[in-house]
Write a protein that holds these residues in place. Structure first.
Motif, short mmCIF file in Angstrom:
data_model
loop_
_atom_site.label_atom_id
_atom_site.label_comp_id
_atom_site.label_asym_id
_atom_site.label_seq_id
_atom_site.Cartn_x
_atom_site.Cartn_y
_atom_site.Cartn_z
N ILE A 61 29.52 -17.92 31.58
CA ILE A 61 28.88 -16.79 31.89
C ILE A 61 29.62 -16.10 33.08
CG2 ILE A 61 26.88 -15.39 32.42
CD1 ILE A 61 25.28 -16.75 30.75
N SER A 112 32.42 -13.23 33.05
CA SER A 112 31.75 -11.92 33.72
C SER A 112 32.73 -11.32 34.81
CB SER A 112 30.54 -11.92 34.20
OG SER A 112 30.30 -12.84 35.29
N THR A 158 27.50 -12.57 41.09
CA THR A 158 26.31 -12.49 41.35
C THR A 158 25.74 -13.95 40.66
OG1 THR A 158 26.52 -11.57 38.97
CG2 THR A 158 25.85 -10.28 40.89
N GLN A 159 26.54 -14.42 39.81
CA GLN A 159 26.31 -15.74 39.22
C GLN A 159 26.00 -16.83 40.12
OE1 GLN A 159 24.91 -15.34 36.04
NE2 GLN A 159 25.92 -17.35 35.25
N LEU A 219 23.42 -15.66 43.45
CA LEU A 219 21.86 -15.84 42.78
C LEU A 219 21.69 -17.03 42.19
CD1 LEU A 219 21.76 -12.42 41.24
CD2 LEU A 219 21.09 -12.96 43.65
N ASN A 220 22.46 -18.06 42.56
CA ASN A 220 22.29 -19.36 42.10
C ASN A 220 22.18 -19.81 40.72
OD1 ASN A 220 22.41 -20.60 44.71
ND2 ASN A 220 20.37 -20.16 45.37
N PHE A 221 22.82 -18.86 39.94
CA PHE A 221 22.48 -19.15 38.48
C PHE A 221 23.71 -20.31 38.02
CE2 PHE A 221 20.72 -15.06 38.40
CZ PHE A 221 19.80 -15.37 37.41
N SER A 273 25.57 -11.89 31.98
CA SER A 273 25.29 -12.07 33.74
C SER A 273 24.26 -10.91 34.22
CB SER A 273 26.86 -12.07 34.38
OG SER A 273 26.30 -11.72 35.72
N ASP A 274 24.56 -10.08 33.47
CA ASP A 274 23.47 -9.02 34.00
C ASP A 274 22.06 -9.31 33.46
OD1 ASP A 274 25.45 -7.61 35.38
OD2 ASP A 274 25.66 -5.98 33.79
N ASN A 277 20.85 -12.12 32.98
CA ASN A 277 20.51 -13.27 34.03
C ASN A 277 19.95 -12.67 35.39
OD1 ASN A 277 21.16 -15.84 33.02
ND2 ASN A 277 22.91 -16.08 33.77
N ARG A 278 20.66 -11.82 35.80
CA ARG A 278 20.34 -11.08 37.29
C ARG A 278 19.42 -10.10 37.09
NH1 ARG A 278 23.50 -7.31 39.79
NH2 ARG A 278 24.55 -6.16 38.18
N GLU A 334 17.03 -7.00 41.13
CA GLU A 334 17.96 -8.27 40.74
C GLU A 334 17.11 -9.51 41.12
OE1 GLU A 334 22.56 -8.63 41.52
OE2 GLU A 334 21.35 -9.01 43.49
N VAL A 335 17.18 -10.52 40.28
CA VAL A 335 16.42 -11.65 40.59
C VAL A 335 17.34 -12.82 40.83
CG1 VAL A 335 14.42 -11.04 39.42
CG2 VAL A 335 16.13 -12.26 38.16
N ASN A 336 17.11 -14.05 41.34
CA ASN A 336 17.88 -14.97 41.74
C ASN A 336 17.44 -15.81 40.64
OD1 ASN A 336 15.62 -16.26 42.59
ND2 ASN A 336 16.20 -16.68 44.47
#
Lengths: 375, 616
Positions: A239, A243, A255-256, A259-261, B51-52, B54-55, B220-222
């Protein structure tokens, strides 16, 4: 002709420094620089905790690399066996410490860093094989019994690493060893038969595998089937990569990773972080730089006048490329997650050190390509 | 020479192999580059979306429910701040474990945990579920501090419905409750955790209007689900404020007066506009208990209570109107021309029709009575006689003209139609022919006849307001179903004013004449004196043996006692207010219903709500 060799083997320090492969040094600096930037980003725009430490290690490693490069290759030739057996000894020590400390242990604490003997061993195996094949003739390589000792040189550390247990590293040592056999002129048939044997062994191995191991294989084949469990790492990595697009999300904007994904973003999955933020352009640039390093390695090997240097330089280059391939193929979901760092970029002391030692030896081959190395 | 040649061959071999290795390396680099391009270019869009996903969390923002206020703006239903703890099953790796950890910090019952687990199985994993609401601020603080150990849990501050008047408005305002499965429609706001919708009363009737529109926030979340920042917010629109014609304080007064009896209901209404000032049913319940999860035992108790506290008897209770119906019978006769206002009957206490005997409530009878006297003393015989001449169909027609026998289009959906029988109705009902004896029974509001207190109030209003067909209403403007617009009048009914005057005179006497049935409840002050009519509705037939033994109705078991009714108006001259009171099993209209009506009419004149606040 003899005088020429003598002359070259006693080159002045200034001459050697002048003949350091500065192009390769520039490549190493560029790749490491990308690594620092990626680590800086991984920490959310901070030098601490990763980038700053990594830079210090790199600085120390770079000095070591030059020192190794400037020492005549024939000294290294003589030191091959002590190095190899020291490596083996350290592997045994780690194994015993692991037994005593009740649990798998892969490193020895040296105070200022944690040394992973298996990383050092990868270089030592290449050195040992290069030394052994140095004296071999084309005919020797055709004889099966001549290849027994190389097989032992490879399998001794492999079995110790397997005990840790670290399947990924053992496979990498085997692959590095196999490529040494190949470049030294072992019969193509050996590889064909070996390949067929491995393929034949797959169903048998499957039969003897534990359920969790089978699960891992299945997850590798279809990571989306378990996106929150075993396939989580690879799904999130894909992802992140995808992305990034062509131009990337922008430095510090991934962001991945932010945000620690993305798990393990500062170690195994750092390529993902880089390609998420820098996009296809950044990813291809890094691949291109790595490709140039492999090319330099091959060039040094070709220019080398002695077999030891040829095998050592190309072997180290191949070893380096194996790291790169396995890590990047892993984060892209092409091979299972095995836990291999991306050399020069991933956060980690031993890997950095071992890589720079390898480049030091490669450069020594380059500077001393005319050195007379006895048979 | 051969050594050199061998060396050359070796060199060549190495070069060949090195080139092969280089080729393989280049090939692998190519594969990796291609894979990277495939991921980032061909699949880029897909992964960008993932990705979006996800966040970015879309957070629905609950709208604030519209307030309900009385005619003076006094709040009858408001929202108070409510701290809650929620859980998102997806973010709690082990839902039960998270809830158990929560138990270490705040008090949560086993039932609540099981409820959450059950709900979690039924709903999507990413939908937050309310674990507990109405938390103390200290609890919220404790949870907040311990959030790292409570995966998936979060606190928020929502709104809770509060009914300041409690029991007094329980029926008319109703209450809100959790959304049932079959209530979930298209409105996404209904799936918000802990969202409540109107279940009864005004809360139900105007639920859509008061509900408002949801807002949304992109956050937006982690990876832990914690909000990092808000990306975009679209605020919610709070629901519409509902103004009622009710007078909150008077409603409370009405409720307290009704509470004297075991089971009673009342309606107080404007005689000219039809605006409702009080509409109450007793016993009631505390609607505030319903908004925060009613304890099972309280619910069981409410269900088991024979006085039906959950029913709004003022609009859903259907009773034989009994003697309060006599005005209708009288008017039917007068309108029809069958009788004139000077007609007199002789009451002996017994009336014989064919082989059947019908009794007047008074043993020995009333002697000679005229119309207004018959109403005042509630002589049955007078109406028996009259009815046999007029016939049921004329009586039924008149009853319908005065608002009986059908729903009045009142705002509350719990309203019931009552029943006005006639010949056709009976044929359709059980295929039997109407018998004249049934007309006699109907003439005094017994038999098949049924009316709600609301209908009786409307009937009374139409009797005393000069013959305008008022309808009851509680809300004005676009929400109104029956509103009387400014300057308008309700349609004039086709009825002779002289006849109405005559009936009104009878109602005046029933209260203010010393022989009147409600004389004991009169108001002596001529300015606030009221008129009306008592009614005593038989729940079961009075048997001959009871009649002979002289058993008094109050000696029977509660369930077998007569219903007590009263309809009234005030003041006597130019009536402004009407009321209808029904006391279930209250024995007699003059005994229990009339005193309540007196208190209500006295109080409503004192407060005089029609002069202030919402028009009407």
């Amino acid at each position: 002709m003899n005088s020429a060799i003598t002359l070259h083997s006693e080159q002045s320090l200034l001459y050697k420094i002048k003949h350091i492969n500065w192009g390769l040094v520039a490549l190493i600096l560029a790749i490491s620089g990308i690594g620092f930037a990626a680590l800086y980003s991984a920490a959310g725009g901070n030098f601490s905790p990763w980038a700053s430490k990594q830079m210090v290690r790199f600085g120390v490693g770079l000095v070591g690399m030059f020192a190794i490069a400037l020492i005549d290759i024939k000294w290294w030739f003589r030191l091959v066996w002590p190095c190899y057996f020291l490596g083996l000894f350290l592997l045994v020590v780690v194994e015993i410490m692991g037994q005593v400390g009740m649990g798998a242990q892969r490193w020895i604490n040296l105070g200022f860093m944690q040394l992973q003997p298996s990383e050092v061993m990868k270089v030592a195996v290449v050195m040992a094989l290069a030394r052994y094949f140095h004296a071999a003739t084309v005919e020797d390589m055709r004889r099966i019994y001549f290849l027994i000792i190389p097989a032992l040189i490879i399998m001794a550390p492999v079995s110790l690493v397997l005990l840790q247990p670290d399947l990924g590293t053992s496979l990498m040592i085997i692959m590095a060893g196999a490529s040494m056999l190949f470049m030294a002129g072992a019969s193509i048939w050996l590889f064909i038969i070996g390949g067929v044997a491995v393929l034949a062994a797959i169903p048998i191995a499957w039969h003897f595998m534990h359920d969790y191991q089978k699960q891992r294989v299945m997850t590798f084949l279809d990571p989306e089937s378990d996106p929150l469990g075993a396939g989580y790492h690879i799904t999130q990595s894909k992802i992140a990569l995808g992305s990034g697009g062509i131009e990337g999300r922008g430095f510090l904007e991934g962001t991945q990773s932010r945000l620690n994904f993305l798990p393990e973003k500062q170690t195994d999955f750092i390529f993902t972080l880089w390609a998420e933020e820098q996009g296809l352009m950044g990813g291809l640039l890094l691949l291109f730089l790595f490709g140039l390093v492999f090319f330099y390695g091959a060039l040094i090997a070709m220019r080398c006048r002695h077999h030891f240097g040829k095998y050592l330089a190309l072997g180290l280059s191949v070893n380096f490329s194996l790291y790169v391939f396995i890590n990047i193929a892993m984060v892209m979901g092409l091979i299972p997650v095995v836990g291999a760092p991306l050399p020069l970029i991933s956060y980690g002391g031993t890997s950095m050190l071992a890589t720079l030692i390898g480049f030091g030896l490669m450069m020594s081959c380059s500077i001393h390509h005319d050195s007379k190395v006895s048979r | 020479m051969s050594f050199i040649k061998k060396e050359k061959d070796h060199e060549k071999l190495f070069t060949r192999r090195a080139v092969i290795i280089g080729g393989v390396q280049a090939g692998i680099l190519g594969v990796l580059g291609t894979r990277l391009a495939w991921l980032q270019v061909s699949q880029g869009e897909k992964y960008r979306t993932l990705s979006d996903k996800n966040r970015i969390n879309i957070k629905m923002l609950a709208p604030s429910r519209g307030q309900i206020v009385d005619r003076f703006g006094v709040p009858l239903a408001i929202n108070s701040q409510n701290f809650r703890v929620l859980v998102v099953p997806e973010q709690a790796r082990d839902l039960e474990q998270s809830l158990r950890s929560l138990q270490n910090h705040i008090e949560i019952s086993e039932d609540q945990i099981q409820d959450v687990l059950k709900t979690a199985k039924k709903t999507a994993k990413f939908v937050p579920i309310e674990v507990k609401d109405d938390l103390e601020w200290e609890d919220v603080a404790t949870i907040e501090v311990n959030l790292p150990d409570l995966p998936g849990l979060s606190t928020d501050s929502g709104e809770r419905r509060l009914y300041p008047f409690g029991e007094a408005t329980a029926h008319v305002i109703g209450y809100v409750g959790a959304v049932n499965k079959n209530e979930i429609g298209d409105d996404p706001v209904l799936s918000l955790p802990g969202f409540k919708i109107g279940k009864t009363g005004v809360e139900k009737r105007f639920d859509l209007e008061m509900r408002g529109k949801k807002g949304s926030a992109q956050v937006e979340v982690n990876v832990a689900g914690r909000e990092v920042r808000e990306l975009k917010t679209q605020g919610s629109h709070s629901g519409r404020r509902i103004e009622l014609t009710l007078d909150g304080e008077f409603q409370r007064f009405t409720q307290s007066v009704l509470a004297r009896e075991r089971s009673a209901s009342a309606v107080v209404m404007d005689a000219h506009t039809g605006a409702i000032y009080a509409l109450a049913s007793s016993p009631a319940f505390d609607p505030n208990l319903f908004t925060s999860g009613l304890p099972a035992d309280v619910w069981e108790e409410l269900l088991a209570n024979p006085a039906h506290p959950l029913t709004n008897k003022a609009i859903a209770g259907q009773y034989p109107p009994a003697s309060t119906f006599k005005m209708i019978t009288a008017l039917a006769g007068l309108q029809d021309g069958k009788i004139n206002s000077k007609r007199v009957s002789h009451c002996t206490g017994r009336y014989e029709y064919g082989k059947d005997k019908f009794h007047c409530w008074k043993r020995g009878g009333h002697g000679w009575v005229g119309l207004s006297q018959a109403l005042a003393v509630s002589c049955d015989t007078y109406f028996y006689e009259l009815a046999t001449e007029v016939g049921i169909d004329k009586i039924a027609e008149t009853a319908r003209m005065f608002g009986l026998g059908d729903k009045l289009g009142f705002e509350l959906k719990e309203e019931r139609p009552g029943l006005v029988p006639d010949k056709n109705w009976k044929l359709g009902h059980n295929g039997k022919v109407w018998r004249p004896g049934e007309t006699i029974v109907a003439s005094i509001g017994q038999g098949y006849l049924l009316a709600t207190p609301l209908q009786l109030a409307v009937m009374t209003a139409r009797l005393v307001n000069g013959g305008y067909a008022v309808k009851p209403w509680m809300t004005d403007g676009e929400l109104a179903t029956n509103e009387l617009r400014e300057g308008d009048k309700w349609p004039k009914m086709d009825i002779n004013p002289a006849h109405l005057k005559k009936v009104k005179q009878g109602m005046d006497r029933a209260v203010n004449h010393e022989k009147g049935t409600a004389y004991g409840s009169r108001i002596e002050n001529p300015d606030t004196a009221f008129g009306g009519k008592t009614g005593t509705g038989q729940v079961q037939r009075i048997t001959m043996s009871q009649r002979l033994a002289g058993i008094k109705n109050e000696d029977l078991a509660w369930k077998q006692r007569h219903h007590a009714l009263f309809v009234g108006y005030a003041p006597l001259k130019n009536p402004q207010y009407v009321c209808a009171v029904v006391v279930e099993h209250g024995v007699g209209g003059s005994k229990t219903a009339a005193p309540i009506a007196r208190d209500l009419l006295s109080e409503v004149q004192k407060r005089n709500p029609r002069s202030q606040g919402l028009k009407g």
